[in-house]
Structures are given as C-alpha cells and as structure tokens.
Design an enzyme around this catalytic site. Structure first.
Site, PDB file in Angstrom:
ATOM      1  CE  LYS A 162      71.081 -30.294   6.197  1.00 40.60           C
ATOM      2  NZ  LYS A 162      71.123 -31.760   6.228  1.00 40.60           N
ATOM      3  CG  ASP A 193      75.135 -29.017   5.980  1.00 38.02           C
ATOM      4  OD1 ASP A 193      75.443 -29.591   4.919  1.00 38.02           O
ATOM      5  OD2 ASP A 193      74.655 -29.609   6.962  1.00 38.02           O
TER       6      ASP A 193
END
Length: 284
Positions: free
Chosen positions: A10, A136
């Site tokens: 990401k 996350d």
C-alpha cells in the site's frame, strides 16, 4: 488443496495526524491505495496441528514475530480450528519500508485461511480480526482505495485513483513506525494536508490535482532524522515524477508518473541512490 493469496503493498496518498489519543495511539486520517508490488502466500493443510511458515527471504522471522504467523494463530484460536497449516511466503515487498508488507501478509493469511478452512467469515469480521494484529491490516484485508480513520481501522471505501505508474524507492535504512510516531508532536504540525481536496481530486479523476494534494505529516519527522529520504524525494521530482511523497512512516518514497516514457529515466536515475527501486502500476 492449496490456497494462494496475493498481498499487495500500500501507499499513502495522504496521511494526517489529528491528535494523540488517551490510549497512546494517534488519531489519523489517511487515504490509502494499493500498488502492484506484492508478496504471495501459498497455504496448504498440515497433518499435525501446528503452524509452519517458510520463505525464500532470509531476513524475515518465521516464528510468532511474523504477522502472517500471528494471523494464522489468531484465526485458529478464535474459531477453534484443530488443523495445522503450512504457509510459504514469497517475499517481494521491502521490510520496514512504510509499504505495509507485513500487514498485507497478515491480511492475505486471514483471507486464505478463511477459504482453506471453509470458515465463511464475512469481510467485516476479518477486518476486525485484522485490527487486533495492526492498524494497517483492516485496509489490507479490504484492498482497493479507502479513507482510514481512528488508528487506521475505520475504513470508508472510495473510488480508485486514475491508472498511473508508481516508482517506489527504498533507501538502505529501516525506520521504526513506533519511533517516528514517538517523535511526532501532533500539536506542532505546521501544515495539515486536506482530506476533502484529496478525495475530491480522486472522485473527479484529476491526476495532476491528486499530485498537488499529496501530503504526509510524518515526513517532517523522518526527513529530519534521515536526510537521504529527502534527497531521494527531491531526486525523484527532478527526474520528472509528477508528484512524490514518503509512504507511511518511511523510508520508501513513491513517485506518480503518467507518461511511460519517463519511467525508465526515473527508475535508472534512482538506481544510483539505492538498490531497491521498483516501477509498478497502481492497482485499480
């Protein structure tokens, strides 16, 4: 039966810290999306009730310090699974890089074991399990593009940004996320990026407006401690990236590029500064 899962990296198009919470964590607002640099997990049942992880990478733990191992242990215990699993982790994402490689591995393990063991756990519950492993992980379970709030676990899906090239460059240093947040003075942040302007730019698919709204308040902390990260960002922009930003707590810097003709020049120019450089696409 074998199950395969992809674990993409990401990047943070925007990362803002609003304040430090009473629980010691920081209240954040982020816009995160995924890129096509990925680890891959292969999972298969074991004859005995244990968890075994292997990897071609010699620099990652393969025991309970590994987030994929923790994910397997959590889902086994929570759903009383009396079966073992062998997980092979093909590691491509740099570690301690601000790209959520470990978190994405954990998310892939949760998704894959849900299928392997036919548990039928809905995605929302997988995200809640992921939140127990790291801030996350819920986003990495969901994928796509999202606004993340709270510690990062409260997600709001939004449209994907327009397709583009993403150049990733990690200098030969490791940065501790806990250390960066520990040094951050939320009340002293000079300029906060605009969540509204970033989400409007994405919604309207205006690439250059997205580049103009890139922002990460953790840059001031990491760049002050590691000047080579600032040098990397400045070099990326000088070589022609349309926009550049440090991802997460760093030290990886990413550059967004629309013209393929620029990609080789930026990639080759950055290889003079660091070995870990990747030219990938936005996952849209």
């Amino acid at each position: 039966m074998k199950v395969y899962e992809k674990a993409p990296a990401k990047i943070n198009l925007m990362l803002d810290v609003l304040h430090k919470r009473e629980d010691g964590f920081h209240e954040v607002e982020m816009v995160m999306t995924m890129v096509d640099l990925a680890d891959r997990l292969e999972m298969e049942p074991l004859g005995r009730d244990t968890i075994i992880i292997s990897s071609q990478a010699g620099y990652i733990p393969l025991d309970e310090k590994n987030l994929a191992f923790k994910a397997a242990k959590l889902i086994k215990e929570r759903y009383e699974v009396k079966q073992g699993v062998y997980i092979h982790l093909d590691k491509k994402i740099p570690v301690a890089a601000g790209l959520a490689g470990g978190s994405s591995d954990a998310a892939a393990a949760l998704r894959g074991l849900n299928r392997l063991w036919k548990l039928g756990i809905p995605e929302e519950e997988l995200q809640r399990l992921g939140a127990e492993l790291g801030s996350d992980v819920p986003f990495c379970v969901a994928g796509g593009t999202a606004i993340a709030r709270g510690r990062g676990e409260r997600l709001e899906r939004i449209a994907n940004p327009p397709q583009c090239w993403v150049i990733l460059a990690k200098p030969p240093i490791n940065v501790s996320t806990a250390d960066v947040y520990g040094r951050l003075r939320a009340d002293k942040i000079r300029k906060h990026p605009s969540l509204r302007q970033m989400t409007e730019a994405i919604a309207s698919q205006q690439f250059h407006r997205i580049c103009a709204q890139l922002g990460n308040v953790l840059e001031d902390v990491t760049l002050a401690a590691y000047p080579q990260v600032l040098q990397l960002k400045e070099t990326m922009l000088r070589l022609g990236a349309d926009g550049a930003l440090m991802s997460g707590s760093g030290p990886t810097v990413f550059g967004l590029v629309t013209k393929e003709s620029k990609v080789a020049r930026i990639y080759n120019g950055l290889r003079g500064f660091c070995k870990e450089v990747y030219a990938v696409r936005m996952l849209t």
